[in-house]
Design an enzyme around this catalytic site. Structure first.
Site, PDB file in Angstrom:
ATOM      1  N   HIS A   1      13.760  39.171  83.663  1.00  5.50           N
ATOM      2  CA  HIS A   1      14.012  40.432  83.356  1.00  5.50           C
ATOM      3  C   HIS A   1      12.692  41.022  82.875  1.00  5.50           C
ATOM      4  O   HIS A   1      12.652  41.836  82.050  1.00  5.50           O
ATOM      5  CB  HIS A   1      15.055  40.464  82.109  1.00  5.50           C
ATOM      6  CG  HIS A   1      16.214  39.597  82.446  1.00  5.50           C
ATOM      7  ND1 HIS A   1      17.382  40.014  82.795  1.00  5.50           N
ATOM      8  CD2 HIS A   1      16.423  38.100  82.182  1.00  5.50           C
ATOM      9  CE1 HIS A   1      18.367  39.090  82.805  1.00  5.50           C
ATOM     10  NE2 HIS A   1      17.874  38.131  82.544  1.00  5.50           N
TER      11      HIS A   1
ATOM     12  N   SER B   1     -10.870  57.757  90.697  1.00  6.29           N
ATOM     13  CA  SER B   1      -9.909  58.725  90.385  1.00  6.29           C
ATOM     14  C   SER B   1     -11.102  60.125  90.523  1.00  6.29           C
ATOM     15  O   SER B   1     -12.220  59.618  89.995  1.00  6.29           O
ATOM     16  CB  SER B   1      -9.414  58.752  89.223  1.00  6.29           C
ATOM     17  OG  SER B   1      -9.142  60.193  88.756  1.00  6.29           O
TER      18      SER B   1
ATOM     19  N   GLU C   1      -0.515  49.269  96.477  1.00  5.40           N
ATOM     20  CA  GLU C   1       0.637  50.724  96.172  1.00  5.40           C
ATOM     21  C   GLU C   1       1.068  51.052  97.764  1.00  5.40           C
ATOM     22  O   GLU C   1       2.383  51.526  97.837  1.00  5.40           O
ATOM     23  CB  GLU C   1      -0.093  51.806  95.581  1.00  5.40           C
ATOM     24  CG  GLU C   1      -0.109  51.367  93.972  1.00  5.40           C
ATOM     25  CD  GLU C   1      -0.932  52.594  93.253  1.00  5.40           C
ATOM     26  OE1 GLU C   1      -0.477  53.377  92.589  1.00  5.40           O
ATOM     27  OE2 GLU C   1      -2.232  52.612  93.480  1.00  5.40           O
TER      28      GLU C   1
END
Ligand code: ARG
Length: 470
Positions: free
Chosen positions: A160, A281, A294
């Site tokens: 979990h 970035s 990703e």
């Protein structure tokens, strides 16, 4: 015959093909990538035709020389593909006839584009499967070696996404490796059904020429000729199967990606992804983004989409060949490109993951991950498991309140929860003791991880050997 009517079937037509329809129905923009396999198939076909006496040896030689010369022209970028010639088959055949004259027109004896395209895709996919298998081996091997090196590194295991029990990083990496083992087996299983020769089925019913399909199969390295001509020209199960393999593989890569993304975050801080697999970035100077995992996670979607496309493409198609089947190529090609790209990125990146053992250990400590070990200790001292569970629950509640892990409590503090607890409890409360105690096949103990890595190495070698024999 007019310019815009295809020379190979224009005989019965009284007006040229509508220009839009010609472009709409043409497959050359995407099937040109089959040129090498189309030529290999034609050479085998011509060789077989000469062997059974349908072509003379001289005709065969002229055809083969012509085809080889065309392949070289294509590779030098000299061939201009024609939309009016529809597809790769007719573009090459027309070029052959230009080069060697009338003999070029004999190549298509005893075959149809229907069995030709089915043969081309299978030949092409077989080579691509071998390339995919090689990358998969490289990734598996990289993970196995990393797992072996990280057999003693302790990290929290999760259920979990909550800290559950300590595990070793090597054990976690070998869990990934298991997923990939199944993918690898599925891929090689799919290869068996790819490796069947449709050529000779002709348009749908076979041919009246005395062809020998065993010869063609042998020349092209196929295991056998297909059993049924109607099935041979219409079957695309193998493309669906490959895409199903790819979907499951990408699902696995997306799970690994997700964990890498989480682990590389400041909040987890379990691993460093080498800079060469990350980007920055343009606005936030501090950022190092895990773009490669990703993007792999993101690319999973298009592969699932291609599986759905192919299943739907084939749904309800009557026998035998239908033009619908031309739509098999783009989903299959994009699946191949995507899978090869993702595997290459992963095979380069995954073994280069740098573990951060201190933060992994720290995280495992923070989450009361040895609570089950304390309960097992109590059970060994004669407490019933349900009672032990309750006792440890109270100790954990106390630990949360005092901001102390179980291993940081004094014997006196622990004894408040149960008087069967003795000095030896600290052996089971350490993370090292906890992982070492799970010492059976499939368990997380460092010795088990090292043994599992060795078995994985052996299994990979066996599979590769079986593949090379195939
Ligand atoms: N371009 C076609 C395909 O990709 C080749 C087979 C065409 N056959 C035909 N009868 N039109 O499926």
């Amino acid at each position: 015959m007019t310019q815009a009517t295809n020379q190979s079937w224009g005989g019965r037509f009284s007006e040229p093909t509508d220009a839009f329809v010609a472009a709409f129905t043409a497959s050359i923009p995407f099937d040109k990538r089959l040129y090498h396999h189309d030529i290999r198939g034609s050479i085998a076909h011509a060789t077989m035709l000469a062997q059974v006496g349908v072509l003379t040896d001289d005709e065969r030689d002229r055809i083969i020389d012509g085809l080889n010369a065309i392949e070289a022209e294509i590779e030098r970028g000299e061939v201009e593909w024609s939309i009016a010639l529809e597809d790769i088959h007719m573009n090459i055949e027309a070029r052959l006839t230009d080069k060697i004259g009338i003999t070029g027109k004999k190549l298509h004896t005893g075959r149809s584009r229907n069995d030709q395209i089915a043969t081309d895709i299978r030949l092409y996919l077989r080579d691509e499967i071998d390339a995919v298998a090689a990358e998969l081996s490289r990734l598996r091997s990289g993970l196995i070696e990393l797992a072996d090196r990280e057999a003693d590194t302790i990290m929290p295991g999760f259920t979990h996404l909550q800290t559950a029990q300590p595990v070793t990083f090597g054990h976690h990496l070998l869990a990934w490796q298991e997923m990939l083992t199944r993918d690898h087996e599925r891929l090689l299983d799919c290869r068996k059904r790819v490796n069947v020769l449709p050529l000779g089925a002709a348009a749908l019913a076979g041919t009246t020429y005395p062809i020998d399909r065993h010869v063609t199969a042998e020349l092209l390295g196929f295991d056998r000729p297909s059993e049924n001509s109607l099935d041979a020209v219409s079957d695309r199960d193998f493309a669906i199967e490959f895409t199903a393999f790819a979907s499951i593989l990408l699902m696995h890569l997306s799970r690994m990606s997700e964990e890498m993304v989480l682990w590389a975050s400041a909040q987890f801080d379990f691993v460093d992804l080498p800079d060469r697999f990350c980007t920055g970035s343009s606005i936030m100077p501090q950022k190092k983004n895990p773009d490669v995992p990703e993007l792999v996670r993101g690319k999973t979607g298009r592969v699932y989409g291609h599986l759905m496309s192919l299943l739907t493409l084939m749904k309800s198609q009557p026998l035998a060949y239908n033009k619908d089947n031309q739509e098999d190529k783009e989903p299959l090609f994009d699946t191949l490109d995507t899978v090869k790209g993702c595997l290459r990125a992963f095979a380069d990146m995954a073994p280069a993951l740098v573990a951060k053992p201190e933060s992994m250990l720290e995280a495992a400590r923070r989450g009361f991950s040895t609570a089950t070990d304390l309960a097992d200790y109590l059970v060994r001292a004669g407490v019933a498991f349900r009672d032990a569970h309750e006792i440890v629950g109270k100790a954990v509640a106390y630990g949360i309140e005092q901001r102390k892990d179980l291993s940081e409590m004094s014997l006196e503090e622990l004894k408040r929860f149960s008087d069967v607890i003795g000095e030896d409890v600290f052996e089971v409360l350490t993370l090292e003791g906890s992982v070492a105690a799970r010492n059976h096949i499939g368990g997380t103990a460092p010795d088990q991880v090292r043994a599992a890595a060795q078995r994985a190495r052996d299994a990979l070698a066996t599979l590769q050997e079986r593949h090379h024999v195939a």
